[in-house]
Design an enzyme around this catalytic site. Structure first.
Site, PDB file in Angstrom:
ATOM      1  N   ARG A 131      39.405   7.013 -26.026  1.00 16.59           N
ATOM      2  CA  ARG A 131      38.046   6.594 -26.321  1.00 16.59           C
ATOM      3  C   ARG A 131      37.998   6.129 -27.773  1.00 16.59           C
ATOM      4  O   ARG A 131      38.472   6.807 -28.671  1.00 16.59           O
ATOM      5  CB  ARG A 131      37.173   7.840 -26.158  1.00 16.59           C
ATOM      6  CG  ARG A 131      35.738   7.621 -26.016  1.00 16.59           C
ATOM      7  CD  ARG A 131      35.041   8.958 -26.114  1.00 16.59           C
ATOM      8  NE  ARG A 131      35.261   9.557 -27.419  1.00 16.59           N
ATOM      9  CZ  ARG A 131      36.023  10.591 -27.674  1.00 16.59           C
ATOM     10  NH1 ARG A 131      36.624  11.224 -26.736  1.00 16.59           N
ATOM     11  NH2 ARG A 131      36.193  11.032 -28.896  1.00 16.59           N
ATOM     12  N   ASP A 297      32.132  17.944 -32.592  1.00 19.65           N
ATOM     13  CA  ASP A 297      30.730  18.133 -33.016  1.00 19.65           C
ATOM     14  C   ASP A 297      30.151  19.403 -32.407  1.00 19.65           C
ATOM     15  O   ASP A 297      29.419  20.150 -33.064  1.00 19.65           O
ATOM     16  CB  ASP A 297      29.858  16.957 -32.545  1.00 19.65           C
ATOM     17  CG  ASP A 297      30.325  15.628 -33.115  1.00 19.65           C
ATOM     18  OD1 ASP A 297      31.001  15.639 -34.156  1.00 19.65           O
ATOM     19  OD2 ASP A 297      30.001  14.586 -32.506  1.00 19.65           O
TER      20      ASP A 297
END
Ligand code: AP5
Length: 343
Positions: A131, A297
């Site tokens: 990605r 995150d």
């Protein structure tokens, strides 16, 4: 400020709507997107967003690194920790999606609105298992010193104890980051930063150098740790040594600096200049992993929620690993109604 037994958390970053689709090699080549990279979009790459929107499996997911962290911190705290998010958007459709989805989850959105640019977006190009991210900061880039100095943001700063800014904030204006860092220490809080991406270390090293002395907790993954080691001339690729050397860099905070490195499925490392420890990551079968978008995150989100409840660092890492483990079993940075983890 509500009283909950959890220390209030302040997060500042670039609010971005992720536009995600599967693309082929030709697409990657056309827009000069490097595999598994995170970068800021160049002028030539600007048409990438319209092109992605024409892919048949395109989907729109609230993103922006710090907003992912803020949402996960709120969720992992069982909605107990007051979490404030600061950033800049436009009064448009994408801005509306970002604001309402975070508010629904209980995050206080302390936003500046600009008319100069549209709400920021991030191209998420999925090519095979890799990605690549190309961020168009747009409105996020327009956050101003006036907003940071506004009574609403100042009240959030004065009422918070845990301050987390992503390394991505260094691409806008280092003075804003320094203002929050100094204010964090002035109110007796802890200031934390993620190295966020190798390009931050490579191209925004000067800004990072100015902020580093104020950073009480540094987060990163192993790629950023390696880039940091190289930039600092540490002369080592050993992750534990890098962590200790980073912890020992000049620091003006109230306690010894802590460095936390994640390494995907491998153990999470945490270190001060005198001690290094690791926390095992619970195994997740490969077929259960939907996508790893936002793993780092959400690790920080879980970590902050446990830190806000005054838990030991090993427990904060466990909370982070739990949160990341849930998120990688869902599309994008999404999660079920309540966590199955007691902080
Ligand atoms: P993304 O790159 O997905 O961010 P991330 O959270 O850093 O996720 P990564 O997949 O890169 O994880 P990592 O390498 O940090 O962590 P690790 O693998 O060590 O991007 C997310 C957001 O960034 C997007 O929403 C986008 O909008 C935003 N963004 C891009 N550019 C931006 C910009 N300029 N400004 C603002 N925002 C921007 O894993 C962490 C933890 O996950 C591990 O400790 C573990 O607990 C768990 N884990 C990972 N893999 C496994 C596994 N195989 N098995 C078990 N646990 C695992």
């Amino acid at each position: 400020m509500e009283r909950t037994g959890s220390a209030p958390i302040y997060v500042q970053c670039n609010p971005l709507l992720d536009i995600s689709a599967h693309v082929d090699e030709a697409f990657m080549k056309k827009y000069d997107v490097q595999p598994a990279s995170a970068a800021l979009c160049s002028e030539e790459q600007k048409p990438i967003y319209a092109d992605l929107e024409n892919q048949k499996d395109v989907c729109y997911i609230p993103g922006g690194s710090g907003l992912n962290t803020a949402r996960v911190a709120k969720w992992m705290s069982g909605k107990k920790a007051p979490v404030t998010y600061v950033g800049c958007i436009a009064d448009d459709k994408y801005g509306g999606i970002l604001k309402s989805s975070a508010e629904k989850e209980g995050v206080t959105m302390n936003l500046e609105y600009t008319e100069k640019e549209a709400t920021g977006t991030c191209a998420v190009c999925i090519n095979g298992k890799e990605r690549s991210l190309v961020a168009n900061l747009a409105a996020a880039n327009c956050i101003s010193g006036k907003h940071i100095a506004s009574p609403a943001v100042q009240a959030s700063i004065n009422g918070s104890k845990i301050f987390y800014l992503t390394g991505f904030t260094l691409t806008i204006n280092v003075e804003y980051v320094l203002t929050v860092a100094k204010a964090a220490h002035a109110v007796g809080g802890l200031f934390m930063m993620n190295l966020s991406a190798p390009f931050i270390i490579q191209f925004f090293g000067e800004q990072l150098k100015q902020v580093l002395p104020y950073v009480d907790i540094i987060f990163s993954n192993e790629d950023e740790a390696a880039a940091f080691s190289e930039a600092q001339g540490f002369g080592t690729k050993d992750i534990k040594e890098i962590a200790q050397k980073a912890a020992a860099l000049p620091h003006e905070g109230p306690k010894d600096r802590l460095v936390v490195f994640t390494q995907g499925k491998d153990a999470t490392i945490f270190a001060t200049k005198d001690k290094v420890e690791e926390v095992v990551v619970p195994a997740i079968a490969a077929e259960k992993i939907v996508d790893t978008n936002g793993a780092g995150d959400s690790f920080v989100g879980g970590f902050l929620a446990a830190l806000a409840a005054d838990k030991p660092i090993a427990r904060c890492c466990e909370a982070g690993n739990y949160a990341a483990g849930v998120i990688i079993q869902h599309d994008g940075c999404t999660f079920p109604a309540t966590p199955d983890f007691t902080i």
